[in-house]
Design a protein around this motif. Structure first.
Motif, PDB file in Angstrom:
ATOM      1  N   SER A  15     -21.805  85.860  82.294  1.00 50.13           N
ATOM      2  CA  SER A  15     -20.741  86.460  81.485  1.00 50.13           C
ATOM      3  C   SER A  15     -21.218  87.721  80.767  1.00 50.13           C
ATOM      4  N   PHE A  16     -20.287  88.373  80.103  1.00 52.71           N
ATOM      5  CA  PHE A  16     -20.549  89.587  79.336  1.00 52.71           C
ATOM      6  C   PHE A  16     -19.730  89.502  78.054  1.00 52.71           C
ATOM      7  N   THR A  17     -20.240  90.105  76.978  1.00 48.07           N
ATOM      8  CA  THR A  17     -19.504  90.142  75.715  1.00 48.07           C
ATOM      9  C   THR A  17     -19.400  91.585  75.252  1.00 48.07           C
ATOM     10  N   ALA A  18     -18.190  91.985  74.879  1.00 50.17           N
ATOM     11  CA  ALA A  18     -17.939  93.321  74.348  1.00 50.17           C
ATOM     12  C   ALA A  18     -17.223  93.167  73.016  1.00 50.17           C
ATOM     13  N   PHE A  65     -14.494  94.960  70.491  1.00 46.32           N
ATOM     14  CA  PHE A  65     -13.468  95.986  70.307  1.00 46.32           C
ATOM     15  C   PHE A  65     -13.125  96.059  68.829  1.00 46.32           C
ATOM     16  N   ARG A  66     -13.077  97.246  68.292  1.00 44.53           N
ATOM     17  CA  ARG A  66     -12.698  97.461  66.901  1.00 44.53           C
ATOM     18  C   ARG A  66     -11.265  97.976  66.856  1.00 44.53           C
ATOM     19  N   PRO A  67     -10.383  97.352  66.058  1.00 49.95           N
ATOM     20  CA  PRO A  67      -9.010  97.859  65.942  1.00 49.95           C
ATOM     21  C   PRO A  67      -9.008  99.360  65.634  1.00 49.95           C
ATOM     22  N   ARG A  68      -8.117 100.063  66.282  1.00 47.23           N
ATOM     23  CA  ARG A  68      -7.989 101.511  66.204  1.00 47.23           C
ATOM     24  C   ARG A  68      -9.221 102.218  66.783  1.00 47.23           C
ATOM     25  N   GLY A  69     -10.016 101.482  67.536  1.00 41.10           N
ATOM     26  CA  GLY A  69     -11.229 102.055  68.133  1.00 41.10           C
ATOM     27  C   GLY A  69     -11.018 102.429  69.589  1.00 41.10           C
ATOM     28  N   GLU A  70     -12.084 102.906  70.189  1.00 44.78           N
ATOM     29  CA  GLU A  70     -12.045 103.290  71.595  1.00 44.78           C
ATOM     30  C   GLU A  70     -12.042 102.050  72.488  1.00 44.78           C
ATOM     31  N   ALA A  71     -11.589 102.237  73.710  1.00 42.68           N
ATOM     32  CA  ALA A  71     -11.598 101.170  74.708  1.00 42.68           C
ATOM     33  C   ALA A  71     -13.042 100.712  74.942  1.00 42.68           C
ATOM     34  N   VAL A  72     -13.209  99.460  75.394  1.00 42.98           N
ATOM     35  CA  VAL A  72     -14.540  98.925  75.681  1.00 42.98           C
ATOM     36  C   VAL A  72     -14.626  98.489  77.136  1.00 42.98           C
ATOM     37  N   ALA A  73     -15.799  98.692  77.724  1.00 42.55           N
ATOM     38  CA  ALA A  73     -16.044  98.287  79.111  1.00 42.55           C
ATOM     39  C   ALA A  73     -15.951  96.770  79.233  1.00 42.55           C
ATOM     40  N   VAL A  74     -15.450  96.292  80.378  1.00 41.27           N
ATOM     41  CA  VAL A  74     -15.335  94.850  80.585  1.00 41.27           C
ATOM     42  C   VAL A  74     -16.501  94.279  81.381  1.00 41.27           C
ATOM     43  N   LEU A 111     -16.139  98.602  89.238  1.00 40.59           N
ATOM     44  CA  LEU A 111     -15.832  97.693  88.126  1.00 40.59           C
ATOM     45  C   LEU A 111     -16.325  98.246  86.790  1.00 40.59           C
ATOM     46  N   GLN A 112     -17.349  99.074  86.808  1.00 40.18           N
ATOM     47  CA  GLN A 112     -17.833  99.699  85.574  1.00 40.18           C
ATOM     48  C   GLN A 112     -16.840 100.717  85.012  1.00 40.18           C
ATOM     49  N   THR A 113     -15.824 101.066  85.761  1.00 37.05           N
ATOM     50  CA  THR A 113     -14.821 102.023  85.270  1.00 37.05           C
ATOM     51  C   THR A 113     -13.678 101.334  84.529  1.00 37.05           C
ATOM     52  N   VAL A 114     -13.663  99.994  84.491  1.00 37.38           N
ATOM     53  CA  VAL A 114     -12.538  99.266  83.898  1.00 37.38           C
ATOM     54  C   VAL A 114     -12.801  98.992  82.410  1.00 37.38           C
ATOM     55  N   TYR A 115     -11.789  99.324  81.597  1.00 35.07           N
ATOM     56  CA  TYR A 115     -11.890  99.196  80.135  1.00 35.07           C
ATOM     57  C   TYR A 115     -10.729  98.392  79.573  1.00 35.07           C
ATOM     58  N   TYR A 116     -11.015  97.675  78.476  1.00 37.03           N
ATOM     59  CA  TYR A 116     -10.011  96.950  77.697  1.00 37.03           C
ATOM     60  C   TYR A 116      -9.645  97.812  76.498  1.00 37.03           C
ATOM     61  N   LYS A 117      -8.348  97.844  76.167  1.00 40.56           N
ATOM     62  CA  LYS A 117      -7.871  98.587  74.999  1.00 40.56           C
ATOM     63  C   LYS A 117      -6.755  97.801  74.341  1.00 40.56           C
ATOM     64  N   ALA A 171     -16.551  85.740  83.509  1.00 39.68           N
ATOM     65  CA  ALA A 171     -15.670  86.121  82.400  1.00 39.68           C
ATOM     66  C   ALA A 171     -16.368  87.008  81.387  1.00 39.68           C
ATOM     67  N   THR A 172     -15.589  87.936  80.848  1.00 33.17           N
ATOM     68  CA  THR A 172     -16.021  88.754  79.727  1.00 33.17           C
ATOM     69  C   THR A 172     -15.274  88.292  78.496  1.00 33.17           C
ATOM     70  N   THR A 173     -15.973  88.148  77.394  1.00 33.06           N
ATOM     71  CA  THR A 173     -15.332  87.846  76.120  1.00 33.06           C
ATOM     72  C   THR A 173     -15.253  89.150  75.338  1.00 33.06           C
ATOM     73  N   VAL A 174     -14.035  89.543  74.989  1.00 33.18           N
ATOM     74  CA  VAL A 174     -13.838  90.710  74.137  1.00 33.18           C
ATOM     75  C   VAL A 174     -13.595  90.193  72.738  1.00 33.18           C
ATOM     76  N   LYS A 175     -14.503  90.500  71.849  1.00 34.17           N
ATOM     77  CA  LYS A 175     -14.380  90.060  70.454  1.00 34.17           C
ATOM     78  C   LYS A 175     -13.633  91.141  69.669  1.00 34.17           C
ATOM     79  N   THR A 176     -12.609  90.723  68.920  1.00 37.40           N
ATOM     80  CA  THR A 176     -11.842  91.670  68.117  1.00 37.40           C
ATOM     81  C   THR A 176     -11.978  91.273  66.660  1.00 37.40           C
TER      82      THR A 176
END
Length: 181
Positions: free
Chosen positions: A27-30, A32-41, A132-138, A176-181
């Protein structure tokens, strides 16, 4: 003497997928900060491999991948704030709909700006790692709800055996990637 015969049938094993090769597990963990830039998945050291590759100069192909926001999209409802997008130039880059692989092959990217992206087309493991390195969560909600989101990445093996052609199924691997907000 007695004679025996042995028949060996090739079995196409599923590929393996590790979204962050520098830590234990797949897995991977990223964050994300509200009002921040997109993060890689996926991390920059994502690895895709397959035991079916017989020699160092053999090429084994991946024929598709999906990246989907599968759990925890707490800010999506009547408005879709949480999205996935493939981008060139990093988190603030421009959305792309194709990725050109190392052998000139084109990987098509569909679903930008939604909760699910599909990549399709024949490519090497490295091609799909790079695509896949080009995909970002926002999350465009300025008051994003805190909590973890799950982004599931699945790659599909391009090699078929006789049994798989008949059954119309191909081996795949997911992580799975976990995006922490």
């Amino acid at each position: 003497g007695d004679k025996a015969s042995i028949t060996v049938t090739h079995v196409n094993d599923a590929p393996t997928l590790d979204l962050d090769g520098s830590v234990a597990g797949t897995s991977f963990t990223a964050t994300f900060r509200p009002r921040g830039e997109a993060v890689a998945v996926v991390d920059t050291d994502i690895t895709i491999s397959d035991v079916d590759k017989l020699a160092t100069n053999d090429v084994d192909f991946i024929t598709g991948a999906t990246v989907a926001l599968t759990a925890g999209a707490l800010d999506n409802g009547r408005t879709t704030y949480e999205t996935l997008t493939a981008k060139t130039g990093g988190s603030t880059g421009t959305a792309i709909t194709t990725y050109t692989g190392s052998q000139g092959n084109i990987i098509t990217i569909a679903g930008n700006g939604t909760t699910s992206i599909t990549l399709s087309g024949k490519g090497t493991w490295a091609d799909y790692q790079n695509a896949l390195q080009t995909v970002y969560y926002k999350n465009d909600n300025p008051n994003a709800t805190s909590g973890d989101r799950t982004v599931t990445v699945t790659v599909i093996d391009g090699a078929r055996t006789v049994c798989e052609v008949a059954a119309s199924r191909l081996p795949s691997a997911s992580a799975a990637t976990t995006v922490k907000t």
